[in-house]
Design a protein around this motif. Structure first.
Motif, PDB file in Angstrom:
ATOM      1  N   PHE A  33      39.679  -3.330 -13.914  1.00 35.14           N
ATOM      2  CA  PHE A  33      38.324  -3.578 -14.400  1.00 35.14           C
ATOM      3  C   PHE A  33      37.587  -2.249 -14.428  1.00 35.14           C
ATOM      4  O   PHE A  33      37.865  -1.358 -13.610  1.00 35.14           O
ATOM      5  N   GLN A  37      32.153  -3.896 -15.123  1.00 35.91           N
ATOM      6  CA  GLN A  37      32.728  -5.251 -15.151  1.00 35.91           C
ATOM      7  C   GLN A  37      32.814  -5.826 -13.745  1.00 35.91           C
ATOM      8  O   GLN A  37      32.511  -6.993 -13.512  1.00 35.91           O
ATOM      9  N   LYS A  40      29.439  -6.962 -12.463  1.00 33.04           N
ATOM     10  CA  LYS A  40      29.005  -8.177 -13.151  1.00 33.04           C
ATOM     11  C   LYS A  40      29.774  -9.390 -12.604  1.00 33.04           C
ATOM     12  O   LYS A  40      29.199 -10.433 -12.292  1.00 33.04           O
ATOM     13  N   LEU A  41      31.088  -9.230 -12.480  1.00 34.58           N
ATOM     14  CA  LEU A  41      31.917 -10.349 -12.028  1.00 34.58           C
ATOM     15  C   LEU A  41      31.661 -10.698 -10.569  1.00 34.58           C
ATOM     16  O   LEU A  41      31.801 -11.852 -10.163  1.00 34.58           O
ATOM     17  N   LYS A  43      28.878 -10.881  -9.187  1.00 39.21           N
ATOM     18  CA  LYS A  43      27.762 -11.827  -9.203  1.00 39.21           C
ATOM     19  C   LYS A  43      28.157 -13.158  -9.875  1.00 39.21           C
ATOM     20  O   LYS A  43      27.915 -14.237  -9.343  1.00 39.21           O
ATOM     21  N   VAL A  44      28.791 -13.065 -11.036  1.00 39.81           N
ATOM     22  CA  VAL A  44      29.029 -14.273 -11.827  1.00 39.81           C
ATOM     23  C   VAL A  44      30.134 -15.145 -11.226  1.00 39.81           C
ATOM     24  O   VAL A  44      30.020 -16.367 -11.167  1.00 39.81           O
ATOM     25  N   MET A  45      31.210 -14.512 -10.802  1.00 39.98           N
ATOM     26  CA  MET A  45      32.342 -15.283 -10.263  1.00 39.98           C
ATOM     27  C   MET A  45      32.197 -15.543  -8.765  1.00 39.98           C
ATOM     28  O   MET A  45      32.835 -16.442  -8.230  1.00 39.98           O
ATOM     29  N   PHE A  47      32.742 -12.965  -6.450  1.00 34.71           N
ATOM     30  CA  PHE A  47      33.636 -12.091  -5.695  1.00 34.71           C
ATOM     31  C   PHE A  47      32.831 -11.477  -4.542  1.00 34.71           C
ATOM     32  O   PHE A  47      31.839 -10.786  -4.774  1.00 34.71           O
ATOM     33  N   ARG A 160      43.874  -9.442 -10.689  1.00 33.15           N
ATOM     34  CA  ARG A 160      42.402  -9.504 -10.696  1.00 33.15           C
ATOM     35  C   ARG A 160      41.890 -10.922 -10.965  1.00 33.15           C
ATOM     36  O   ARG A 160      40.730 -11.225 -10.727  1.00 33.15           O
ATOM     37  N   ALA A 161      42.768 -11.791 -11.493  1.00 33.52           N
ATOM     38  CA  ALA A 161      42.334 -13.157 -11.793  1.00 33.52           C
ATOM     39  C   ALA A 161      42.236 -14.005 -10.530  1.00 33.52           C
ATOM     40  O   ALA A 161      41.320 -14.805 -10.381  1.00 33.52           O
ATOM     41  N   PHE A 274      31.136 -19.477 -10.840  1.00 33.32           N
ATOM     42  CA  PHE A 274      30.914 -19.795 -12.255  1.00 33.32           C
ATOM     43  C   PHE A 274      31.346 -21.237 -12.560  1.00 33.32           C
ATOM     44  O   PHE A 274      30.639 -21.979 -13.238  1.00 33.32           O
ATOM     45  N   LYS A 277      28.928 -23.783 -11.159  1.00 31.73           N
ATOM     46  CA  LYS A 277      27.663 -23.736 -11.900  1.00 31.73           C
ATOM     47  C   LYS A 277      27.803 -24.551 -13.192  1.00 31.73           C
ATOM     48  O   LYS A 277      26.929 -25.347 -13.544  1.00 31.73           O
ATOM     49  N   LYS A 278      28.919 -24.356 -13.878  1.00 33.28           N
ATOM     50  CA  LYS A 278      29.134 -25.074 -15.137  1.00 33.28           C
ATOM     51  C   LYS A 278      29.382 -26.567 -14.895  1.00 33.28           C
ATOM     52  O   LYS A 278      28.992 -27.407 -15.699  1.00 33.28           O
TER      53      LYS A 278
ATOM     54  N   PHE B  33      37.746 -13.023 -18.587  1.00 34.94           N
ATOM     55  CA  PHE B  33      36.676 -12.534 -17.709  1.00 34.94           C
ATOM     56  C   PHE B  33      35.492 -12.018 -18.515  1.00 34.94           C
ATOM     57  O   PHE B  33      34.341 -12.159 -18.105  1.00 34.94           O
ATOM     58  N   SER B  37      31.489 -13.140 -18.324  1.00 37.05           N
ATOM     59  CA  SER B  37      30.381 -12.175 -18.237  1.00 37.05           C
ATOM     60  C   SER B  37      29.451 -12.323 -19.437  1.00 37.05           C
ATOM     61  O   SER B  37      28.219 -12.258 -19.297  1.00 37.05           O
TER      62      SER B  37
END
Lengths: 359, 75
Positions: A33, A37, A40-41, A43-45, A47, A160-161, A274, A277-278, B33, B37
């Motif tokens: 990454f 990236q 951002k991830l 926060k969103v995912m 981690f 990374r996944a 994420f 949240k969805k 990913f 984002s």
């Protein structure tokens, strides 16, 4: 499968977490990454930090520590245990079953039922269904439902996944009959056609571990894995979760003739921030009713995330009420789905302990 | 909105030119990913919640597809 059971309840929960903590930011160099990236991830995912077992530590060792603590704390006696149900995808060995190892560590009766179920992230809800079924044969005895995994060791450090979210933990939930009227409703669904969307290619009888299966190869996204490592088709799994989980939850509500607005909490398997949240948006459920902070705090510990969530949020959940309408819902390897809808009383024992690693 | 979407994409993956008429997914310009984002940034900047059911590659493989997805979720 939709089923209902009369007068069953959960009376105590213990979650055993590795003391060892790993921070995502300390592993950033392993992943393909860019720095922006990653941030951002994060926060969103979700981690964040994850609890990771030391090499060689097992589900049974964590479970035995937790059960011993519960006995010492007077939660139940060895004579009261009628069954041990273990759901895990990372057993100590092919043979013997983890449930038998746990039974042998205590003075449980020799007629104690021991069942191992190979289930990952759905392990809590599937195990709960089996616990409810088993209780009708146990008279006054209790079921110890042991759920959890030691999967960190099966995820490549260059994946990374999956690596940034994978944690380890084992939980013990005491499930028992109650004289208080309490009908519980359960759902289970499976889609074996997508079974290989989450899998570990080598290590079973189909592909034994060899030096060749240990060698790492790079995929098109820059992840490096061997055949001994877990591999997940994240987009396929995400779409399965978002499309199929709400349908199952709505079917269960309909079966129970319950309005979704009457459910106080949705305690779901936590695979990523994420995803939940969805899921909350899809169900039009306020996020406050669906706790979503376990991945950044401890990592995704497979079938332990639901009881870990209970331990994390128990006090605030029951701050104003003595009983709550709760729906548990989980999704994962199999691909499997499971849910349970029940009235949960404010029981008196719901706690964490850290597993003290041998140095 | 087109300029805004191209700017968001360019900030996400500055190494690619998102004005090109190519399939962003097939060309390897966006992976799963990046979609996560991208959805989060669109939601923050445009104040629209993208349905989880819409988070599939074909809804993000071009600027027009992304704009259609945003507009569909605004309704």
């Amino acid at each position: 499968m939709l089923a209902s059971y009369k007068n069953k309840t959960i009376s105590a929960v213990m979650s055993v977490l590795p003391k060892h903590e790993v921070d995502f930011m300390d592993e950033m160099a392993n992943y393909a990454f860019s720095e922006s990236q990653m941030k951002k991830l994060k926060k969103v995912m979700g981690f964040g930090t994850r609890r990771v077992a030391k090499p060689g530590e097992t589900v049974s060792e964590y479970a035995i520590l937790g059960i011993r603590k519960m006995i010492d704390d007077g939660v139940f006696t060895e004579k009261e245990v009628g069954a041990i149900i273990v759901t895990t995808t990372s057993p100590d060995h092919f043979i013997p079953p983890v449930s038998n190892i746990i039974q042998g560590a205590f003075d449980f009766d020799t007629d104690t039922i021991c069942i191992d179920i190979s289930q990952g992230c759905c392990g809590f809800t599937v195990g709960l269904s089996y616990a409810f079924m088993t209780l009708d044969s146990l008279k006054g005895k209790k079921v110890l439902l042991v759920t959890g995994d030691m999967l960190s060791a099966k995820v490549s450090i260059y994946d990374r996944a999956s690596r940034p979210i994978t944690g380890d933990a084992v939980s013990i939930s005491v499930v028992e009959n109650t004289s208080t009227p309490n009908e519980v409703y359960c759902a289970m669904k499976n889609n074996g056609k997508s079974a290989f969307s989450v899998y570990i290619p080598a290590g079973g009888t189909k592909v034994p571990i060899t030096p060749e299966t240990t060698a790492m190869k790079e995929d098109e996204f820059g992840n490096k894995r061997g055949l001994n490592h877990l591999v997940m088709q994240g987009d396929l799994v995400f779409n399965f979760i978002i499309n199929d989980t709400p349908v199952m939850m709505e079917e269960l509500l309909q079966f129970a003739q319950e309005d979704i607005r009457n459910v106080d909490y949705f305690i779901c398997h936590q695979s990523s921030v994420f995803t939940l949240k969805k899921l909350a948006q899809r169900l039009e459920v306020p996020q406050e009713k669906m706790p979503n902070d376990i991945v950044p705090l401890y990592g995704n510990s497979s079938s332990a995330t639901i009881p870990v969530t209970l331990c994390q949020h128990f006090e605030e959940m029951f701050a104003e009420k003595e009983k709550l309408k709760v729906m548990f819902a989980a999704f994962g390897t199999g691909l499997s789905l499971g849910a349970a809808l029940m009235e949960l009383p404010k029981f008196h024992y719901c706690k964490f302990i850290d597993y003290p690693h041998q140095s | 909105m087109k300029d805004q979407v191209i700017r968001i994409l360019s900030e996400l993956r500055p190494e690619f030119d998102f004005t090109e008429d190519v399939d962003f997914i097939e060309a390897g310009m966006l992976d799963s990913f990046d979609l996560v984002s991208l959805v989060d940034t669109i939601e923050q900047e445009l104040g629209v919640a993208i349905s989880g059911m819409d988070i599939v590659p074909e809804n993000f493989n071009s600027v027009d597809a992304i704009i259609s997805t945003i507009e569909r979720n605004r309704k």
